[in-house]
Design a protein around this motif. Structure first.
Motif, short mmCIF file in Angstrom:
data_model
loop_
_atom_site.label_atom_id
_atom_site.label_comp_id
_atom_site.label_asym_id
_atom_site.label_seq_id
_atom_site.Cartn_x
_atom_site.Cartn_y
_atom_site.Cartn_z
N ASP A 1 0.54 -1.31 0.10
CA ASP A 1 0.01 0.12 0.02
C ASP A 1 0.83 1.44 -0.08
N THR A 2 2.12 1.18 0.03
CA THR A 2 3.05 2.31 0.23
C THR A 2 3.03 3.15 -1.56
N ALA A 3 2.74 4.25 -1.29
CA ALA A 3 2.62 4.99 -2.43
C ALA A 3 2.30 6.65 -1.94
N THR A 4 1.91 7.43 -2.97
CA THR A 4 1.58 8.84 -2.86
C THR A 4 0.19 8.73 -3.06
N TYR A 5 -0.74 9.07 -2.14
CA TYR A 5 -2.02 8.97 -2.58
C TYR A 5 -2.71 10.45 -2.84
N TYR A 6 -3.36 10.29 -3.84
CA TYR A 6 -3.93 11.80 -4.39
C TYR A 6 -5.57 11.70 -4.34
N CYS A 7 -5.95 12.79 -3.90
CA CYS A 7 -7.47 12.97 -4.18
C CYS A 7 -7.69 13.54 -5.58
N ALA A 8 -8.88 13.37 -6.18
CA ALA A 8 -9.21 13.66 -7.57
C ALA A 8 -10.59 13.99 -7.68
N ALA A 9 -11.02 14.91 -8.42
CA ALA A 9 -12.35 15.30 -8.58
C ALA A 9 -12.64 15.53 -9.99
N THR A 10 -13.90 15.39 -10.37
CA THR A 10 -14.64 15.50 -11.91
C THR A 10 -15.75 16.22 -11.68
N THR A 11 -16.10 17.09 -12.58
CA THR A 11 -17.74 17.47 -12.75
C THR A 11 -18.47 16.76 -13.63
N ASP A 12 -17.68 16.04 -14.36
CA ASP A 12 -18.65 15.19 -15.29
C ASP A 12 -19.30 13.98 -14.92
N PRO A 13 -20.68 14.12 -15.14
CA PRO A 13 -21.20 12.85 -14.34
C PRO A 13 -21.08 11.62 -15.49
N ARG A 14 -20.60 11.83 -16.62
CA ARG A 14 -20.29 10.58 -17.63
C ARG A 14 -19.01 10.07 -17.49
N VAL B 1 -15.91 7.98 -15.90
CA VAL B 1 -15.60 6.50 -15.54
C VAL B 1 -15.02 6.57 -14.20
N PRO B 2 -15.61 6.35 -13.20
CA PRO B 2 -14.94 6.79 -11.76
C PRO B 2 -13.59 6.00 -11.72
N ASP B 3 -13.22 4.93 -12.28
CA ASP B 3 -12.02 4.45 -11.94
C ASP B 3 -10.79 4.71 -12.98
N ASP B 4 -11.12 5.75 -13.65
CA ASP B 4 -10.13 5.88 -14.85
C ASP B 4 -9.55 7.25 -14.55
N ALA B 5 -8.18 7.45 -14.15
CA ALA B 5 -7.73 8.75 -13.93
C ALA B 5 -7.80 9.61 -14.95
N GLU B 6 -7.89 9.37 -16.13
CA GLU B 6 -7.97 10.45 -17.31
C GLU B 6 -9.43 10.95 -17.37
N ASN B 7 -10.28 10.64 -16.61
CA ASN B 7 -11.38 11.34 -16.50
C ASN B 7 -11.50 12.41 -15.33
N TYR B 8 -10.62 12.76 -14.78
CA TYR B 8 -10.32 13.42 -13.50
C TYR B 8 -9.68 14.71 -13.81
N ASN B 9 -10.13 15.90 -13.80
CA ASN B 9 -9.35 17.14 -13.89
C ASN B 9 -9.03 18.07 -12.81
N ILE B 10 -9.29 17.58 -11.59
CA ILE B 10 -8.81 18.17 -10.57
C ILE B 10 -8.04 17.41 -9.42
N TRP B 11 -7.01 17.83 -9.28
CA TRP B 11 -6.10 17.19 -8.44
C TRP B 11 -5.63 17.75 -7.45
N GLY B 12 -5.22 17.08 -6.09
CA GLY B 12 -4.41 17.66 -5.15
C GLY B 12 -2.95 17.25 -5.15
N GLN B 13 -2.20 17.55 -4.37
CA GLN B 13 -0.95 17.48 -4.40
C GLN B 13 -0.19 16.12 -3.97
N GLY B 14 -1.08 15.42 -3.21
CA GLY B 14 -0.63 14.28 -2.84
C GLY B 14 -0.03 14.25 -1.42
#
Length: 125
Positions: free
Chosen positions: A90-103, A105-118
């Motif tokens: 489980d060792t890693a840098t953990y990032y919070c991400a968000a999207t405003t797009d209801p379409r 795909v929730p497990d695809d990082a490419e769908n998120y355009n808002i990211w925290g610093q980790g």
């Protein structure tokens, strides 16, 4: 615009528990999905968990199902990732991400355009 700030990462021993926080600010009422991803050195970014801002739909990666819990504090607009029975993998840098797009795909990082610093989580055996 929405801003995300993660906190709570630290070094722990295998079997320990940890809770990460992601403070959301700005136009949070526009959010659809919020997720946690992680990235270990030399590896690709990996999906961990996601939910709709309404909380009606929650998805977990198989590798964390039953050990991790994603949740939200309504009053503080903070998203949490509770992690139990931590393993060295489980060792890693953990990032919070968000999207405003209801379409999205929730497990695809490419769908998120808002990211925290980790925030860094290190699990020792």
């Amino acid at each position: 615009q929405v801003q995300l700030v993660e906190s709570g990462g630290r070094s722990v021993q295998a079997g320990d528990s940890l809770r990460l926080s992601c403070a959301a600010s700005g136009r949070i009422f526009t959010l659809w999905y919020v997720a946690w991803f992680r990235q270990a050195p030399g590896k690709e970014r990996e999906f961990v968990a996601a939910f709709t801002w309404s909380g009606h739909s929650i998805t977990y990666a198989d590798s964390v199902k039953g050990r991790f819990t994603i949740s939200r504090s309504n009053r503080e607009s903070t998203v949490f990732l509770g992690m139990n029975s931590l393993k060295p993998e489980d060792t890693a840098t953990y990032y919070c991400a968000a999207t405003t797009d209801p379409r999205a795909v929730p497990d695809d990082a490419e769908n998120y355009n808002i990211w925290g610093q980790g925030t860094q989580v290190t699990v020792s055996s």
